[in-house]
Write a protein that holds these residues in place. Structure first.
Motif, PDB file in Angstrom:
ATOM      1  N   SER A  61       0.855  -1.374   0.001  1.00  0.00           N
ATOM      2  CA  SER A  61      -0.133   0.022  -0.016  1.00  0.00           C
ATOM      3  C   SER A  61       0.827   1.301   0.164  1.00  0.00           C
ATOM      4  O   SER A  61       0.487   2.270  -0.674  1.00  0.00           O
ATOM      5  CB  SER A  61      -1.020   0.076   1.172  1.00  0.00           C
ATOM      6  OG  SER A  61      -0.219  -0.218   2.355  1.00  0.00           O
ATOM      7  N   GLN A  62       2.033   1.223   0.768  1.00  0.00           N
ATOM      8  CA  GLN A  62       3.102   2.387   0.669  1.00  0.00           C
ATOM      9  C   GLN A  62       3.341   2.666  -0.995  1.00  0.00           C
ATOM     10  O   GLN A  62       3.700   3.736  -1.223  1.00  0.00           O
ATOM     11  CB  GLN A  62       4.056   1.972   1.554  1.00  0.00           C
ATOM     12  CG  GLN A  62       3.665   2.143   3.006  1.00  0.00           C
ATOM     13  CD  GLN A  62       3.523   3.486   3.596  1.00  0.00           C
ATOM     14  OE1 GLN A  62       2.290   4.213   3.266  1.00  0.00           O
ATOM     15  NE2 GLN A  62       4.330   4.235   4.192  1.00  0.00           N
ATOM     16  N   GLY A  63       3.748   1.298  -1.648  1.00  0.00           N
ATOM     17  CA  GLY A  63       4.303   1.429  -2.953  1.00  0.00           C
ATOM     18  C   GLY A  63       3.013   2.249  -3.825  1.00  0.00           C
ATOM     19  O   GLY A  63       3.540   3.019  -4.559  1.00  0.00           O
ATOM     20  N   LEU A  64       1.941   1.670  -3.425  1.00  0.00           N
ATOM     21  CA  LEU A  64       0.633   2.338  -4.212  1.00  0.00           C
ATOM     22  C   LEU A  64       0.538   3.855  -4.083  1.00  0.00           C
ATOM     23  O   LEU A  64       0.534   4.629  -5.024  1.00  0.00           O
ATOM     24  CB  LEU A  64      -0.468   1.679  -3.907  1.00  0.00           C
ATOM     25  CG  LEU A  64      -1.750   2.447  -4.368  1.00  0.00           C
ATOM     26  CD1 LEU A  64      -1.824   1.928  -5.883  1.00  0.00           C
ATOM     27  CD2 LEU A  64      -3.068   1.542  -3.971  1.00  0.00           C
ATOM     28  N   LEU A  65       0.905   4.240  -2.601  1.00  0.00           N
ATOM     29  CA  LEU A  65       0.690   5.487  -2.471  1.00  0.00           C
ATOM     30  C   LEU A  65       1.863   6.425  -3.312  1.00  0.00           C
ATOM     31  O   LEU A  65       1.664   7.596  -3.815  1.00  0.00           O
ATOM     32  CB  LEU A  65       1.002   5.909  -1.050  1.00  0.00           C
ATOM     33  CG  LEU A  65      -0.262   5.480  -0.062  1.00  0.00           C
ATOM     34  CD1 LEU A  65       0.006   5.708   1.473  1.00  0.00           C
ATOM     35  CD2 LEU A  65      -1.550   6.211  -0.637  1.00  0.00           C
ATOM     36  N   VAL A  66       3.148   6.038  -3.434  1.00  0.00           N
ATOM     37  CA  VAL A  66       4.258   6.447  -4.279  1.00  0.00           C
ATOM     38  C   VAL A  66       3.790   6.409  -5.447  1.00  0.00           C
ATOM     39  O   VAL A  66       4.005   7.797  -6.214  1.00  0.00           O
ATOM     40  CB  VAL A  66       5.413   5.658  -3.819  1.00  0.00           C
ATOM     41  CG1 VAL A  66       6.482   6.135  -4.719  1.00  0.00           C
ATOM     42  CG2 VAL A  66       6.083   5.788  -2.561  1.00  0.00           C
ATOM     43  N   ILE A  67       3.030   5.630  -6.028  1.00  0.00           N
ATOM     44  CA  ILE A  67       2.819   5.729  -7.415  1.00  0.00           C
ATOM     45  C   ILE A  67       1.765   6.723  -7.801  1.00  0.00           C
ATOM     46  O   ILE A  67       1.746   7.585  -8.498  1.00  0.00           O
ATOM     47  CB  ILE A  67       2.200   4.274  -7.981  1.00  0.00           C
ATOM     48  CG1 ILE A  67       3.392   3.209  -7.960  1.00  0.00           C
ATOM     49  CG2 ILE A  67       1.407   4.530  -9.126  1.00  0.00           C
ATOM     50  CD1 ILE A  67       2.879   1.909  -8.134  1.00  0.00           C
ATOM     51  N   LEU A  68       0.951   6.844  -6.628  1.00  0.00           N
ATOM     52  CA  LEU A  68      -0.427   8.006  -6.688  1.00  0.00           C
ATOM     53  C   LEU A  68       0.310   9.291  -6.690  1.00  0.00           C
ATOM     54  O   LEU A  68      -0.106  10.386  -7.467  1.00  0.00           O
ATOM     55  CB  LEU A  68      -1.105   7.754  -5.952  1.00  0.00           C
ATOM     56  CG  LEU A  68      -2.216   6.414  -5.727  1.00  0.00           C
ATOM     57  CD1 LEU A  68      -3.008   6.225  -4.639  1.00  0.00           C
ATOM     58  CD2 LEU A  68      -2.861   6.296  -7.211  1.00  0.00           C
ATOM     59  N   PHE A  69       1.166   9.511  -6.079  1.00  0.00           N
ATOM     60  CA  PHE A  69       2.012  10.842  -5.704  1.00  0.00           C
ATOM     61  C   PHE A  69       2.851  11.220  -6.986  1.00  0.00           C
ATOM     62  O   PHE A  69       2.747  12.482  -7.285  1.00  0.00           O
ATOM     63  CB  PHE A  69       2.965  10.605  -4.384  1.00  0.00           C
ATOM     64  CG  PHE A  69       3.503  12.083  -4.091  1.00  0.00           C
ATOM     65  CD1 PHE A  69       2.755  12.997  -3.248  1.00  0.00           C
ATOM     66  CD2 PHE A  69       5.001  12.266  -4.669  1.00  0.00           C
ATOM     67  CE1 PHE A  69       3.436  14.092  -2.832  1.00  0.00           C
ATOM     68  CE2 PHE A  69       5.275  13.508  -4.210  1.00  0.00           C
ATOM     69  CZ  PHE A  69       4.898  14.490  -3.355  1.00  0.00           C
ATOM     70  N   ILE A  70       3.568  10.271  -7.655  1.00  0.00           N
ATOM     71  CA  ILE A  70       4.174  10.526  -8.822  1.00  0.00           C
ATOM     72  C   ILE A  70       3.078  10.867 -10.013  1.00  0.00           C
ATOM     73  O   ILE A  70       3.250  11.888 -10.715  1.00  0.00           O
ATOM     74  CB  ILE A  70       5.158   9.362  -9.130  1.00  0.00           C
ATOM     75  CG1 ILE A  70       6.209   9.135  -8.117  1.00  0.00           C
ATOM     76  CG2 ILE A  70       5.388   9.540 -10.555  1.00  0.00           C
ATOM     77  CD1 ILE A  70       6.997   7.844  -8.229  1.00  0.00           C
ATOM     78  N   HIS A  71       2.123   9.957 -10.060  1.00  0.00           N
ATOM     79  CA  HIS A  71       1.003  10.364 -11.172  1.00  0.00           C
ATOM     80  C   HIS A  71       0.452  11.661 -10.935  1.00  0.00           C
ATOM     81  O   HIS A  71       0.487  12.538 -11.995  1.00  0.00           O
ATOM     82  CB  HIS A  71       0.115   9.174 -10.958  1.00  0.00           C
ATOM     83  CG  HIS A  71      -1.371   9.419 -11.768  1.00  0.00           C
ATOM     84  ND1 HIS A  71      -1.363   9.422 -13.069  1.00  0.00           N
ATOM     85  CD2 HIS A  71      -2.533  10.102 -11.291  1.00  0.00           C
ATOM     86  CE1 HIS A  71      -2.454   9.817 -13.232  1.00  0.00           C
ATOM     87  NE2 HIS A  71      -3.261  10.322 -12.463  1.00  0.00           N
ATOM     88  N   HIS A  72       0.202  12.051  -9.661  1.00  0.00           N
ATOM     89  CA  HIS A  72      -0.532  13.586  -9.630  1.00  0.00           C
ATOM     90  C   HIS A  72       0.711  14.542  -9.874  1.00  0.00           C
ATOM     91  O   HIS A  72       0.675  15.551 -10.278  1.00  0.00           O
ATOM     92  CB  HIS A  72      -0.943  13.680  -8.309  1.00  0.00           C
ATOM     93  CG  HIS A  72      -2.360  12.992  -7.986  1.00  0.00           C
ATOM     94  ND1 HIS A  72      -3.437  13.406  -8.804  1.00  0.00           N
ATOM     95  CD2 HIS A  72      -2.668  11.888  -7.244  1.00  0.00           C
ATOM     96  CE1 HIS A  72      -4.495  12.446  -8.377  1.00  0.00           C
ATOM     97  NE2 HIS A  72      -3.990  11.548  -7.467  1.00  0.00           N
ATOM     98  N   GLY A  73       1.805  14.367  -9.293  1.00  0.00           N
ATOM     99  CA  GLY A  73       3.022  15.170  -9.226  1.00  0.00           C
ATOM    100  C   GLY A  73       3.533  15.568 -10.858  1.00  0.00           C
ATOM    101  O   GLY A  73       3.965  16.596 -10.996  1.00  0.00           O
ATOM    102  N   ILE A  74       3.276  14.451 -11.568  1.00  0.00           N
ATOM    103  CA  ILE A  74       3.794  14.799 -13.156  1.00  0.00           C
ATOM    104  C   ILE A  74       2.960  15.831 -13.502  1.00  0.00           C
ATOM    105  O   ILE A  74       3.308  16.874 -14.238  1.00  0.00           O
ATOM    106  CB  ILE A  74       3.534  13.475 -13.788  1.00  0.00           C
ATOM    107  CG1 ILE A  74       4.524  12.487 -13.432  1.00  0.00           C
ATOM    108  CG2 ILE A  74       3.752  13.923 -15.405  1.00  0.00           C
ATOM    109  CD1 ILE A  74       4.872  11.070 -14.078  1.00  0.00           C
TER     110      ILE A  74
END
Length: 360
Positions: A61-74
């Motif tokens: 789940s932490q890895g999923l949050l990192v992916i979501l953060f990068i997705h929005h950050g881009i």
């Protein structure tokens, strides 16, 4: 702690995925507005997860949050000064600097003097008000001596619009692209040093549980404006309460079909709504411009009692600098067809608005 954390992860994932579903209902469109806040909450949830006892599921789940953060950050990083966009100084062949203020005044806001003081202090050459009704029109008459050119669309349904200018208005039109109670204005102006440009003011209805059930009228109105812009062979600015964010699909489609530039890219979010709640503030008062227009400053001004902050802009016109043409993205034939479909859907949608609206 684990249950709270898991609920937050699922919520962040849901709010990220909902806008990916191409449905015009407000449930799918509203999460687009909160991308900035969602990104912050993803980061906070990730930090929260660091204090939970380690487990295999936790790190997934932490890895999923990192992916979501990068997705929005881009997406979001484009609307910050970090994103590289060249700035262009004003040259001798450019127009003089032009200033405008655009403000959704909130129809039921009676603090007229606070807004008038902003106009008198910043002294823009042009300004636009939205949600301005008969009472606002009367209150603003004190400014007409300094702004002898006006175009007024006085309505009591929160979609009134008033335009004031020190520049001569050569031509003014009021468009009702998708409904007979939602105006957009088209103003042809000439500056005192001889530069012509066209100013569009827009204010389509938002998709929300309290207003329009879908985004069809909003998107149809905006894309109709984009279509009209392509018929004009002068520098163009489109300004207003878009009730939309710059990164939504319909805004990107607007930008591509109109061949206009988003000045927020490489600059700032310029968040305007809600004026009273900084942490719940979204950038929905947008502007776009053609390649001959160069933005020097774009910011918000102080609250004057409305639920929106006013937008202040400084720009100049330069016909001899072609470098901004590289920033223009054009729509594919598929995107153009999609835009036409959205325009037609907007016209067919029957919005539920009263001729006169009262404050709840």
């Amino acid at each position: 702690m684990w249950n709270t954390y898991l609920i937050l992860v699922v919520l962040m994932l849901t709010l990220t995925l909902l806008p990916k579903i191409q449905n015009s209902h407000w449930i799918f469109r509203v999460p687009e507005f909160g991308k900035i806040q969602i990104t912050y909450f993803i980061f906070i949830t990730f930090i929260f997860g660091l204090f939970i006892d380690s487990s295999k599921i936790l790190w997934y789940s932490q890895g999923l949050l990192v992916i979501l953060f990068i997705h929005h950050g881009i997406t979001l990083i484009k609307y910050t000064p970090i994103y590289p966009v060249k700035k262009y100084p004003r040259q001798s062949k450019s127009s003089q600097k032009i200033h405008f203020i655009s403000a959704n005044v909130y129809q039921f806001n009676t603090e007229y003097s606070r807004f008038i003081k902003i106009i008198e202090r910043d002294n823009p050459e042009i300004f636009l008000t939205m949600e301005s009704n008969g009472d606002w029109e009367k209150a603003l008459r004190i400014l007409e001596k300094n702004y002898p050119y006006q175009h007024k669309v006085t309505l009591e349904n929160t979609y009134g619009m008033h335009f004031y200018s020190k520049f001569e208005i050569k031509e003014a039109k009021t468009h009702y692209f998708v409904a007979d109670d939602i105006p957009s204005i088209e103003i042809h102006l000439t500056t005192k040093d001889g530069f012509s440009f066209v100013f569009f003011g827009v204010h389509p209805p938002p998709p929300s549980p309290t207003e329009e059930e879908t985004s069809k009228e909003r998107d149809g109105d905006l894309l109709s404006t984009a279509k009209r812009v392509t018929e004009i062979h002068k520098p163009v600015i489109v300004v207003g309460d878009f009730n939309n964010v710059a990164w939504s699909k319909s805004s990107i489609l607007f930008r591509k079909t109109s061949h206009l530039i988003d000045p927020r890219i490489g600059r700032d979010f310029v968040s305007t709504f809600h004026a009273k709640y900084r942490l719940l503030r979204f950038p929905i008062d947008l502007m776009f411009h053609s390649e001959d227009i160069f933005i020097e400053k774009l910011t918000t001004l102080e609250n004057f009692g409305s639920d929106h902050l006013p937008v202040y802009c400084e720009f100049f016109i330069d016909h001899h600098n072609d470098e901004q043409e590289k920033r223009i993205e054009t729509a594919t034939s598929e995107e153009k067809n999609e835009a036409e479909e959205m325009i037609q859907e907007g016209k067919e949608e029957n919005g539920d608005r009263d001729a006169v609206v009262t404050e709840d």
